[in-house]
Design an enzyme around this catalytic site. Structure first.
Site, PDB file in Angstrom:
ATOM      1  N   TRP A 207      51.572  31.250 -36.383  1.00  0.00           N
ATOM      2  CA  TRP A 207      51.900  29.950 -35.866  1.00  0.00           C
ATOM      3  C   TRP A 207      52.484  29.216 -37.263  1.00  0.00           C
ATOM      4  O   TRP A 207      53.508  28.523 -37.059  1.00  0.00           O
ATOM      5  CB  TRP A 207      50.816  29.133 -35.308  1.00  0.00           C
ATOM      6  CG  TRP A 207      50.491  29.816 -34.013  1.00  0.00           C
ATOM      7  CD1 TRP A 207      49.610  30.378 -33.545  1.00  0.00           C
ATOM      8  CD2 TRP A 207      51.599  29.394 -32.683  1.00  0.00           C
ATOM      9  NE1 TRP A 207      49.740  30.780 -32.177  1.00  0.00           N
ATOM     10  CE2 TRP A 207      50.881  30.207 -31.792  1.00  0.00           C
ATOM     11  CE3 TRP A 207      52.733  29.052 -32.731  1.00  0.00           C
ATOM     12  CZ2 TRP A 207      51.564  30.444 -30.523  1.00  0.00           C
ATOM     13  CZ3 TRP A 207      53.193  28.916 -31.274  1.00  0.00           C
ATOM     14  CH2 TRP A 207      52.703  29.794 -30.157  1.00  0.00           C
TER      15      TRP A 207
ATOM     16  N   LYS B 261      43.642  23.977 -25.413  1.00  0.00           N
ATOM     17  CA  LYS B 261      42.860  24.928 -25.788  1.00  0.00           C
ATOM     18  C   LYS B 261      41.485  24.151 -25.959  1.00  0.00           C
ATOM     19  O   LYS B 261      40.426  24.535 -25.108  1.00  0.00           O
ATOM     20  CB  LYS B 261      43.016  25.311 -27.248  1.00  0.00           C
ATOM     21  CG  LYS B 261      44.597  26.048 -27.276  1.00  0.00           C
ATOM     22  CD  LYS B 261      45.112  26.363 -28.377  1.00  0.00           C
ATOM     23  CE  LYS B 261      46.516  26.659 -28.463  1.00  0.00           C
ATOM     24  NZ  LYS B 261      46.797  27.739 -27.693  1.00  0.00           N
TER      25      LYS B 261
ATOM     26  N   ASP C 149      48.120  21.788 -38.560  1.00  0.00           N
ATOM     27  CA  ASP C 149      48.405  22.455 -37.098  1.00  0.00           C
ATOM     28  C   ASP C 149      46.907  22.694 -36.918  1.00  0.00           C
ATOM     29  O   ASP C 149      46.357  23.859 -37.239  1.00  0.00           O
ATOM     30  CB  ASP C 149      49.127  23.422 -36.734  1.00  0.00           C
ATOM     31  CG  ASP C 149      49.263  23.741 -35.620  1.00  0.00           C
ATOM     32  OD1 ASP C 149      48.451  23.553 -34.608  1.00  0.00           O
ATOM     33  OD2 ASP C 149      50.138  24.506 -34.983  1.00  0.00           O
TER      34      ASP C 149
HETATM   35  N1  PMP Z   1      50.050  26.200 -32.755  1.00  0.00           N
HETATM   36  C1  PMP Z   1      49.016  26.769 -32.695  1.00  0.00           C
HETATM   37  C2  PMP Z   1      47.870  27.120 -33.765  1.00  0.00           C
HETATM   38  C3  PMP Z   1      48.787  27.493 -31.365  1.00  0.00           C
HETATM   39  O1  PMP Z   1      47.888  28.192 -30.890  1.00  0.00           O
HETATM   40  C4  PMP Z   1      50.053  27.227 -30.256  1.00  0.00           C
HETATM   41  C5  PMP Z   1      49.739  27.796 -28.861  1.00  0.00           C
HETATM   42  N2  PMP Z   1      48.973  28.823 -29.006  1.00  0.00           N
HETATM   43  C6  PMP Z   1      50.908  26.358 -30.685  1.00  0.00           C
HETATM   44  C7  PMP Z   1      50.953  25.825 -31.784  1.00  0.00           C
HETATM   45  C8  PMP Z   1      52.073  26.119 -29.680  1.00  0.00           C
HETATM   46  O2  PMP Z   1      51.470  25.284 -28.745  1.00  0.00           O
HETATM   47  P1  PMP Z   1      52.659  24.940 -27.628  1.00  0.00           P
HETATM   48  O3  PMP Z   1      52.891  26.044 -26.735  1.00  0.00           O
HETATM   49  O4  PMP Z   1      51.829  23.753 -26.961  1.00  0.00           O
HETATM   50  O5  PMP Z   1      53.989  24.185 -28.067  1.00  0.00           O
END
Ligand code: PMP
Length: 360
Positions: free
Chosen positions: A101, A196, A172
């Site tokens: 991520w 989550k 994040d």
């Molecule tokens: N950052 C993290 C740490 C994540 O776990 C996720 C989704 N698994 C995201 C960003 C992306 O999130 P979204 O699909 O809601 O944009």
């Protein structure tokens, strides 16, 4: 029958919250309508929105210096929204890469300015480390330093958050927000998608320090410009009303559980059960350094990967679902967010022991 759901997100919600939402579905508190059908500017929804803000501020002990915004766009949206809000006069930022991520955040920021890798936790076994501050090689005067404090796919959590002085730290925290207390004062910006540990998909929580509001690029869309959103109390455009309502129910549930210290104790207990069984023999493998092991997302591999399908089928037969690892890394992953009960983790651990014994 309710299963034990180990999905990484959208993920398990507390059953109490689902029951309350069901009870209130057709007629919220005598209003004669569902929350989904209400005007976002009416007194009823305004009270839901306000209470969610107050409860979240209390749970996370958000200081008065920081605004709480309810946006849309998710974590991936923030990968663009953050640079667009902070690159106004200094279009450059540093990234600590601890997994998939943060790598995505690094890549997206390059559309808007210069992105520099300050540190990486990648080893020959993939992402297995959370580099300490002493390893971060910051560039000259970056607009911010970005860190993904819990890497959902790789299972790497950063516990030691440094104080960067004048350099804003952007985090994040999508996959571990509300799993334990956090010192929000250390962050210029902290964001998290809701699906989550907060509620349901559709709302993104962005906690932003007051002085971060005057740094936007001219191209930043108004609906994502934190200053505009903050001035309008997250009502510049129609907010994701139902997602905010569910988040509010989760915040009340967390308060009833004893708040974030109590959740942290439970989450440590759950994670320990799982890592202990993984470490007890060579049958299961997790290579993340111990001090950086995530309490929310526990990836593991079977030493003999030819048994993967068997493992998943046996788990499913017992109502233990969504254990397949992310497609980019393979193996297994158990996400054990706040709403996954201790009994769920116990059932998983029992199953893992039995499966191992059966294969011996
Ligand atoms: N950052 C993290 C740490 C994540 O776990 C996720 C989704 N698994 C995201 C960003 C992306 O999130 P979204 O699909 O809601 O944009």
């Amino acid at each position: 029958m309710r299963v034990f759901n180990f999905s990484a997100g959208p993920a398990a919600l507390p059953e109490e919250v689902l029951r309350q939402a069901a009870d209130e579905m057709l007629d919220w508190h005598g209003s004669g309508m569902s929350v989904m059908e209400m005007s976002h500017r009416g007194a009823d929804f305004m009270s839901i929105h306000q209470e969610a803000l107050v409860d979240l501020r209390e749970l996370l002990e958000v200081p008065a210096s920081h605004h709480i915004l309810f946006l849309q766009g998710g974590g991936i949206g923030e990968n663009a929204i953050v640079p667009m809000n902070l690159f106004g006069s200094k279009p450059r930022a540093d990234f600590v890469i601890t997994g998939s991520w943060s790598q995505k955040s690094y890549k997206e920021a390059q559309k808007y300015g210069t992105a520099h890798i300050a540190a990486s936790g990648k080893t020959e076994d993939g992402f297995t480390r959370a580099p300490a501050r002493a390893e971060w090689q910051l560039s000259e005067d970056p607009a911010y330093v970005h860190l993904c404090t819990n890497e959902t796919i790789n299972g790497v959590e950063t516990f030691d958050i440094p104080d960067l002085g004048d350099i804003p730290l952007v985090a994040d925290a999508s996959s571990h927000i509300l799993s334990r207390p956090m010192d929000i004062a250390k962050y210029g910006v902290l964001y998290a998608g809701a699906q989550k540990n907060i509620g349901i998909a559709g709302v993104t929580v962005v906690i932003v320090r007051e002085d971060m509001l005057d740094r936007a690029m001219a191209i930043c869309p108004s609906a994502f410009e934190w200053k505009t959103v903050a001035e309008n109390n997250s009502m510049f455009n129609t907010p994701p009303t139902y997602a905010i309502y569910i988040s509010g129910l989760v915040f009340k549930w967390l308060k009833r559980q004893g708040g974030l210290k109590a959740m942290e104790a439970r989450n440590m207990e759950k994670a320990k059960l799982l890592y202990d069984v993984i470490d007890s023999s060579g049958f299961y493998i997790n290579k993340v350094e111990r001090h950086a092991r995530s309490r929310m997302n526990v990836p593991f591999f079977l030493a003999d990967e030819s048994r993967n399908e068997d493992f998943l089928a046996g788990a499913k037969a017992r109502g233990l679902l969504q254990l397949k690892g992310h497609k980019s890394v393979g193996g297994m992953r158990a996400s054990i967010y706040n709403a996954v009960p201790l009994e769920g983790v116990k059932a998983l651990v029992e199953y893992m022991k039995e499966f191992e014994a059966r294969c011996a």
